[in-house]
Scaffold this motif. Structure first.
Motif, mmCIF file in Angstrom:
data_model
loop_
_atom_site.group_PDB
_atom_site.id
_atom_site.type_symbol
_atom_site.label_atom_id
_atom_site.label_comp_id
_atom_site.label_asym_id
_atom_site.label_seq_id
_atom_site.Cartn_x
_atom_site.Cartn_y
_atom_site.Cartn_z
ATOM 1 N N ASN A 37 -1.276 25.723 -52.860
ATOM 2 C CA ASN A 37 -2.498 25.923 -52.056
ATOM 3 C C ASN A 37 -3.174 24.587 -51.756
ATOM 4 O OD1 ASN A 37 -2.282 28.681 -51.883
ATOM 5 N ND2 ASN A 37 -3.841 29.132 -53.416
ATOM 6 N N LEU A 41 -3.798 22.965 -48.141
ATOM 7 C CA LEU A 41 -5.160 22.645 -47.681
ATOM 8 C C LEU A 41 -5.262 21.174 -47.275
ATOM 9 C CD1 LEU A 41 -7.289 24.673 -50.268
ATOM 10 C CD2 LEU A 41 -7.103 25.125 -47.814
ATOM 11 N N VAL A 120 -1.601 34.080 -44.903
ATOM 12 C CA VAL A 120 -2.467 34.251 -46.069
ATOM 13 C C VAL A 120 -1.875 35.438 -46.831
ATOM 14 C CG1 VAL A 120 -4.766 34.748 -46.919
ATOM 15 C CG2 VAL A 120 -4.492 33.377 -44.840
ATOM 16 N N LEU A 141 -1.234 30.234 -47.781
ATOM 17 C CA LEU A 141 -2.284 30.163 -48.802
ATOM 18 C C LEU A 141 -2.176 31.447 -49.616
ATOM 19 C CD1 LEU A 141 -5.398 28.632 -46.955
ATOM 20 C CD2 LEU A 141 -4.052 27.602 -48.806
ATOM 21 N N VAL A 143 -3.474 34.143 -52.347
ATOM 22 C CA VAL A 143 -4.661 34.667 -53.036
ATOM 23 C C VAL A 143 -4.158 35.676 -54.072
ATOM 24 C CG1 VAL A 143 -6.867 35.882 -52.775
ATOM 25 C CG2 VAL A 143 -6.028 34.404 -50.918
ATOM 26 N N LYS A 161 -12.582 35.472 -51.151
ATOM 27 C CA LYS A 161 -11.478 34.502 -51.268
ATOM 28 C C LYS A 161 -10.529 34.640 -50.081
ATOM 29 C CE LYS A 161 -11.146 33.862 -56.244
ATOM 30 N NZ LYS A 161 -10.316 34.026 -57.430
ATOM 31 N N ALA A 165 -9.691 31.796 -47.167
ATOM 32 C CA ALA A 165 -8.327 31.338 -46.862
ATOM 33 C C ALA A 165 -8.043 31.454 -45.362
ATOM 34 C CB ALA A 165 -7.318 32.141 -47.670
ATOM 35 N N THR A 183 -13.358 26.459 -49.503
ATOM 36 C CA THR A 183 -12.136 27.208 -49.797
ATOM 37 C C THR A 183 -11.449 26.751 -51.065
ATOM 38 O OG1 THR A 183 -11.813 27.417 -47.456
ATOM 39 C CG2 THR A 183 -9.949 27.968 -48.834
ATOM 40 N N LEU A 187 -10.482 29.322 -53.999
ATOM 41 C CA LEU A 187 -9.108 29.732 -54.268
ATOM 42 C C LEU A 187 -8.638 29.336 -55.653
ATOM 43 C CD1 LEU A 187 -7.344 29.021 -50.886
ATOM 44 C CD2 LEU A 187 -7.885 31.222 -51.856
#
Ligand code: SF4
Length: 188
Positions: A37, A41, A120, A141, A143, A161, A165, A183, A187
């Motif tokens: 993640n 990012l 996501v 990403l 979660v 969350k 994302a 974020t 996360l």
């Protein structure tokens, strides 16, 4: 990119090392997701909302719900008894794809069909780890889902969350940038 690639290649070795040092696989997978993640990012991948896909396994749907959301998520009546309704609300709000898959094969088909530029994913440690590796180098990403009733049954997601994302991938405007800044902490 190389760091990102390296963690995907090195993950099996980390699992073997973890076994030697008695580190639970879940813990290693959580670290993998967190590092992945953070790398995603850092890339600051920005895509149009309609090229973002929210993907989750079927265990997120309430077990007693009669609506066939795996065929079409729009069949969800958004009654609020499970997280699917709120996830669908976010998909409508931002114009993202949203799919609920009954297994890995179907998930791969859905990704192929929707051709997203960013995903996501909401799932458990094991599914997120394998999913991220399956679609690499497509940015994902992850979660982690919540499992108040144990694994694979009536799971849930923290909608804040999930929204953070989605916003992290969305092409910039002032409000989205503000959201995206939070974020990383949300996360982790
Ligand atoms: S929110 Fe949707 S999927 Fe969940 S129980 Fe209600 S109708 Fe079924």
């Amino acid at each position: 990119f190389w760091a990102w690639k390296a963690i995907n290649i090195l993950f099996p070795f980390a699992v073997v090392l973890g076994r030697l040092f008695n580190i639970p696989r879940d813990r290693i997978e959580q670290s993998f997701i967190e590092v992945s993640n953070n790398l995603v990012l850092q890339h600051k991948v920005k895509v149009p909302a309609n090229r973002i896909m929210i993907l989750t396994p079927h265990c997120i749907q309430l077990d007693t719900c009669v609506h066939k959301i795996t065929r079409n998520v729009e069949n969800c009546r958004q009654c609020g008894r499970c997280s699917v309704g709120a996830m669908l609300g976010l998909a409508h709000k931002y114009g993202c794809h949203f799919a609920v898959a009954t297994g890995g094969t179907l998930a791969r088909q859905m990704v192929k069909q929707a051709r997203p530029k960013a995903i996501v994913a909401v799932a458990c440690e094991r599914d997120l780890t394998s999913g991220i590796q399956d679609v690499f180098p497509l940015p994902v990403l992850g979660v982690l889902n919540e499992r108040p009733f144990g694994p694979c049954f009536n799971t849930r997601v923290d909608i804040d969350k999930l929204e953070a994302a989605i916003l992290a991938f969305m092409e910039d405007d002032e409000e989205e940038t503000k959201h995206a800044e939070g974020t990383k902490s949300k996360l982790s």
